[in-house]
Scaffold this active site. Structure first.
Site: not given
Length: 703
Positions: A20-22, A24-25, A42, A136
């Protein structure tokens, strides 16, 4: 760190695959070689590694979150740095995130949605008691394990994000739908901000839609501030009124009207599905205008320049007044009119130069403003044209981010949108680099199921995995022998098809029954079955029951067992009777009961080989002699029993000691019965070759 997968982060965490990821990381599945367990790691994106303030807060908040210990909170195990790579090690949860479940199954049943929301509220209650605010809460940060356990992740991470970081990374785009009004205004957010976000998550689970949507993050944020949302029961009438009341209270724009704490919301959720509450009255609030505390201030724009010019004129007037004042003070002392006139002239010239310079500088500063077009979703070339047509510039290099759902070169995000900026301003674009290509690992020699699980973590479904063949091999059953694509090749997880040849294990045969076979015959049978007789696989053992060189037993498998080809077999073979055993032969001389008539003779014996062993049955018409062999061991005796025509005739015994002292054989004579002369028939001469046939029933002598 250019290549993460396969790297041993911190000398301890072996990175296996990205999960996964977003903004920022990026998140990877890894194996903790020290504690022999799977973890999630992460890793901070490279573009933020030089922001010292962000790094400092990132570490501090991650360490604070590590202090949380709750069954509904993803545990943080470690925080570290290797070179310019900052990472957080946390608990690995096998399952799906809530966003995936909502996309697949929403609207959820009320009991399931409430159960999930209760566990989130319980986690928030624990965090708030430890003075940690999530900030968040959204379905992407809620993990649902295979056992149904809800885990809240990213505690402390959202809090570490500064306002500048949010703007740079575009994190607002992913979270703005769950912002509280106070969060959208940019003021300090408290515990009740998390409760507002939880209310939106519950709303989405039960209606399959978000309460506020818009063309841009700013428009969505303004709706959080200014607009009311469509009530949940109008979208989904099956929602109980008691559950809707929880959502309405949690999503009040005024924080004072929300739940006082996460614990209070948890208690309300626990009781919301009780039968007596399902149809309770709709909750009402005393506040007349929920928006009184929410005010949107207009942005400062370039039209402030005229005011600035006005201020400049005022300043010029003041300077002029000061100069004039000075002139008035000097006049009485002047001895003529020329000197004051010169001073005034020079002053006016200098003042004119200052004003002209200021006007010129103002012209340079006061650049025209233009509207920034919204280019998200447009191809990169078209986005460039749209921005350049408005006098804007694209900041180079264009950022690229892998996305399996968005075509290559389509714009994912932009740093400025739905606003007015100075002409010539730069806009940073992030475009799709298409699905992230993965590198094929070397799966040969590994168990098929473990590779299926590993590939599943990067989105490979079982439909993309084909078993091309199964063959016998020295490798254990289920082991991969060949693979396609080859190790080191790049593949697209969306379209790739993996083909494997796997082992069925070593080929097996049915174990034959060797017991009773002669040694040579047993050897041939073992070889025919592709088995192997061990080097010391023939053991000799005395036996009364088996003749010499006859197989007594087989090891380690019995008849009909499935045995791998090439397995070594051991057999035990008879060496004959023991050395101290003695043999004796009974010679039974017996006549038919009636001379000339057929009689049936049956002999049974007992010796060292067993009791009441059937020697055989014979039919006779005249006197016959039958030799019967017996075997004795020390301190035993042999017994012979004879019956004729079903009647007991006689029993003869002999002991081991008697055999030692006597001969190797003995004779027992059994005559026929006496017959009266009148009953004796006249003898007739029988021609040679015409004797009456004698029927004998032969039976195998048991060993």
């Amino acid at each position: 760190m250019t290549k993460v997968i396969g790297h041993d982060l911190g000398g301890r965490y072996e990175i296996l695959t990205r999960i996964g990821g977003g903004g920022m990381a990026l998140v990877y599945k890894a194996h903790d070689v020290l504690l022999n367990r799977n973890v999630a790691v992460k890793v901070l994106r490279q573009q933020f590694v030089h922001d010292e303030e962000f790094i400092r807060r990132f570490r501090r908040e991650a360490q604070s979150a590590a202090a949380l210990s709750h069954p509904n909170v993803v545990s943080i195990y470690d925080v570290g740095q290797e070179d310019d790579t900052h990472y957080i090690v946390m608990e690995y949860v096998e399952g799906h995130n809530l966003n995936e479940i909502i996309q697949e199954r929403a609207p959820l049943q009320a009991d399931e949605a409430v159960r999930i929301a209760m566990q989130i509220a319980d986690a928030l209650d624990h965090a708030h008691q430890n003075h940690i605010i999530h900030r968040d809460i959204k379905p992407h940060n809620i993990l649902i394990g295979k056992n149904g356990r809800v885990k809240v992740t990213d505690f402390g991470i959202a809090r570490a994000v500064t306002s500048s970081t949010i703007t740079q990374t575009g994190s607002v785009i992913g979270s703005v739908h769950y912002f509280s009004p106070e969060h959208a205004k940019g003021i300090n957010t408290g515990e009740k901000s998390d409760l507002y976000s939880l209310g939106i998550v519950l709303y989405q689970m039960l209606t399959a839609q978000l309460p506020f949507l818009g063309e841009s993050p700013i428009s969505v944020a303004l709706k959080h501030l200014q607009e009311t949302f469509e009530e949940p029961r109008k979208v989904n009438p099956h929602i109980p009124q008691s559950v809707e009341n929880v959502i309405l209270k949690a999503m009040r724009k005024n924080p004072i009207e929300r739940y006082a704490s996460a614990h209070e919301m948890l208690l309300d959720l626990e009781g919301s599905l009780r039968p007596e509450r399902l149809n309770e009255p709709k909750v009402t609030f005393t506040s007349v205008n929920d928006l009184e505390e929410t005010r949107v201030m207009p942005a400062i724009r370039g039209d402030m320049a005229p005011a600035l010019s006005k201020d400049t004129s005022t300043q010029a007037a003041i300077v002029s007044q000061e100069v004039t004042g000075s002139e008035t003070e000097l006049q009485p002392k002047a001895k003529g009119w020329k000197k004051p006139l010169t001073v005034v002239g020079v002053t006016l010239v200098i003042l004119a130069i200052i004003i002209m310079g200021f006007i010129w500088l103002l012209g340079k500063i006061d650049v025209a403003e233009v509207d920034v077009p919204y280019v998200v979703g447009k191809p990169l070339a078209e986005a460039r044209q749209m921005l350049e047509a408005e006098g804007l510039k694209v900041e180079e290099p264009v950022l690229r981010e892998h996305n399996k759902e968005i075509p290559i070169d389509q714009v994912l995000s932009q740093t400025k949108s739905n606003m007015r900026v100075k002409e010539g301003s730069f806009v940073q674009l992030t475009v799709s680099a298409g699905p992230e290509l993965q590198e094929v690992g070397n799966y040969v020699g590994k168990a098929l199921q473990s590779i299926i699980d590993e590939l599943g973590a990067v989105g490979i479904t079982e439909n993309q995995i084909v078993i091309d063949d199964e063959v016998f091999d020295e490798q254990a059953a289920g082991t991969i022998l060949q693979q396609s694509p080859k190790p080191g090749e790049q593949y697209n997880p969306e379209t790739v098809e993996f083909t494997f040849v796997i082992s069925k294990g070593r080929e097996t045969v049915e174990m034959p029954n060797l017991i009773g076979m002669k040694l040579d015959q047993a050897k041939s049978m073992i070889k025919a079955k592709d088995l192997v007789l061990a080097d010391d696989g023939i053991l000799y053992q005395p036996s009364f029951l088996h003749d010499k060189d006859e197989v007594i037993s087989q090891d380690p498998f019995t008849a009909n067992d499935r045995v791998v080809k090439g397995t070594k077999i051991t057999i035990t073979v008879s060496s004959g009777p023991p050395k101290d055993a003695r043999e004796h032969q009974f010679n039974i001389v017996i006549s038919p009961a009636v001379a000339g008539k057929t009689s049936e003779v049956r002999i049974v014996y007992s010796d060292a080989r067993g009791d009441d062993i059937e020697w055989g049955v014979r039919k006779i018409k005249d006197m016959r002699t039958f030799p019967v062999d017996v075997i004795l061991s020390p301190d035993t005796e042999a017994r012979l029993t004879i019956t004729r025509d079903g009647k007991f005739i006689d029993t003869i015994t002999i002991t081991y000691d008697e055999i030692i002292k006597g001969s190797e054989s003995s004779t027992l004579t059994i005559p026929g019965e006496e017959v009266p002369p009148s009953d004796v028939p006249a003898q007739t001469e029988v021609e040679p070759g015409h004797e009456e046939p004698i029927e004998e029933q032969q039976q195998e002598q048991q060993p």
